[in-house]
Design a protein around this motif. Structure first.
Motif, PDB file in Angstrom:
ATOM      1  N   GLN A  49       0.779  -1.103  -0.234  1.00 54.89           N
ATOM      2  CA  GLN A  49      -0.171   0.279  -0.378  1.00 54.89           C
ATOM      3  C   GLN A  49       1.473   1.289   0.023  1.00 54.89           C
ATOM      4  O   GLN A  49       1.679   1.130   0.790  1.00 54.89           O
ATOM      5  N   ASP A  52      -0.478   7.367  -1.357  1.00 55.68           N
ATOM      6  CA  ASP A  52      -2.271   7.568  -2.199  1.00 55.68           C
ATOM      7  C   ASP A  52      -3.118   6.598  -2.451  1.00 55.68           C
ATOM      8  O   ASP A  52      -4.116   6.307  -3.142  1.00 55.68           O
ATOM      9  N   ASN A  53      -3.306   5.844  -0.928  1.00 56.29           N
ATOM     10  CA  ASN A  53      -3.605   4.375  -1.649  1.00 56.29           C
ATOM     11  C   ASN A  53      -3.811   3.139  -2.887  1.00 56.29           C
ATOM     12  O   ASN A  53      -4.243   2.463  -3.167  1.00 56.29           O
ATOM     13  N   ALA A  54      -3.017   3.509  -3.834  1.00 58.89           N
ATOM     14  CA  ALA A  54      -2.856   2.587  -4.848  1.00 58.89           C
ATOM     15  C   ALA A  54      -2.368   1.445  -4.266  1.00 58.89           C
ATOM     16  O   ALA A  54      -0.955   1.571  -3.095  1.00 58.89           O
ATOM     17  N   TRP A  55      -1.746   0.282  -4.392  1.00 60.13           N
ATOM     18  CA  TRP A  55      -1.415  -1.466  -3.877  1.00 60.13           C
ATOM     19  C   TRP A  55      -0.064  -1.833  -5.259  1.00 60.13           C
ATOM     20  O   TRP A  55      -1.095  -2.520  -5.885  1.00 60.13           O
ATOM     21  N   LEU A  56       0.971  -1.671  -4.770  1.00 61.60           N
ATOM     22  CA  LEU A  56       1.657  -1.389  -6.286  1.00 61.60           C
ATOM     23  C   LEU A  56       2.199  -3.235  -5.704  1.00 61.60           C
ATOM     24  O   LEU A  56       2.479  -3.239  -4.974  1.00 61.60           O
ATOM     25  N   HIS A  75       3.252  -1.932 -10.755  1.00 61.02           N
ATOM     26  CA  HIS A  75       2.184  -1.694 -11.265  1.00 61.02           C
ATOM     27  C   HIS A  75       0.377  -1.703 -10.006  1.00 61.02           C
ATOM     28  O   HIS A  75       0.643  -2.944  -9.449  1.00 61.02           O
ATOM     29  N   ASN A  76      -0.390  -1.241 -10.426  1.00 60.35           N
ATOM     30  CA  ASN A  76      -0.968  -0.711  -9.087  1.00 60.35           C
ATOM     31  C   ASN A  76      -2.049  -2.339  -9.367  1.00 60.35           C
ATOM     32  O   ASN A  76      -2.514  -2.717 -10.325  1.00 60.35           O
ATOM     33  N   ASP A  79      -5.363  -1.966 -10.406  1.00 65.98           N
ATOM     34  CA  ASP A  79      -5.672  -1.304 -11.880  1.00 65.98           C
ATOM     35  C   ASP A  79      -5.941  -2.819 -13.034  1.00 65.98           C
ATOM     36  O   ASP A  79      -6.219  -3.091 -13.982  1.00 65.98           O
ATOM     37  N   ARG A  86     -12.933  -2.214  -8.980  1.00 65.99           N
ATOM     38  CA  ARG A  86     -11.964  -1.890  -8.042  1.00 65.99           C
ATOM     39  C   ARG A  86     -12.404  -1.074  -6.847  1.00 65.99           C
ATOM     40  O   ARG A  86     -12.317  -1.207  -5.904  1.00 65.99           O
ATOM     41  N   GLY A  90     -10.944  -1.876  -3.517  1.00 66.79           N
ATOM     42  CA  GLY A  90     -10.278  -1.239  -2.489  1.00 66.79           C
ATOM     43  C   GLY A  90     -10.490  -1.338  -1.251  1.00 66.79           C
ATOM     44  O   GLY A  90      -9.894  -0.917  -0.099  1.00 66.79           O
TER      45      GLY A  90
END
Length: 183
Positions: A49, A52-56, A75-76, A79, A86, A90
């Motif tokens: 995490q 920006d709350n993206a999960w890479l 990559h997220n 996505d 989505r 999240g």
């Protein structure tokens, strides 16, 4: 989590997670070994995490990158999902993070030409990740539930959620028993 209908690989990984996260002295049996389940390693991935709350994706096994048809590092994970799926994903990841327990997603993947495969994605917190701010990570298992030959080598592009099995955080504590006497 009710796990009677999950894939055997998911069951193995969840059992290993439970043993590794059991209270000291409570774990029975041996520690899981990679050599015991070599088919699992290529289906594992780790996501982290970000602020920006993206999960890479931090890494992903060969079977995962093969099914998705691309390298996934940086990559997220979100996505992979679109629209309402989505948003659900999240919120699901946030529930796993807050509860500190595994969750399982059932769904389907679809290629650009319409071939489909049923999928199971298991996600579980990695130990000690919560202790390092900005480094919260989840271990994942991306498991096709048969039908991979139907994809004809084409990568899964779209993902849809069919079912979410949220973390089970019920505590097993003392049980209260009520006894009535009429005498």
């Amino acid at each position: 989590m009710v796990d009677r209908t999950i894939h055997p690989n998911t069951r193995v990984l969840l059992d290993a997670w439970r043993r590794l996260n059991a209270a000291p002295g409570a774990g029975a049996g041996k520690t899981p070994q990679v050599n015991d389940h070599p088919e699992l390693v290529e289906r594992l991935f780790v996501i982290q995490q970000m602020r920006d709350n993206a999960w890479l994706f931090r890494n992903a096994g060969e079977a995962v990158t093969g099914l998705l048809g691309r390298q996934l590092t940086n990559h997220n994970f979100l996505d992979l999902w679109t629209g309402p799926d989505r948003k659900m994903m999240g919120a699901f990841l946030e529930a796993i993070r807050l509860d500190g327990a595994p969750g399982v997603v059932r769904g389907r993947g679809e290629t650009m030409t319409g071939q489909r495969v049923e999928l199971e994605v298991s996600l579980m917190p990695l130990a000690h990740a919560a202790e390092r701010p900005g480094a919260y990570r989840l271990l994942g298992l991306y498991q096709a539930l048969g039908g991979e030959p139907m994809l004809k080598g084409r990568p899964v592009w779209r993902h849809r959620i069919s079912m979410l099995v949220p973390p089970d955080t019920r505590s097993e504590g003392p049980q209260l028993k009520l006894v009535a006497s009429n005498g």
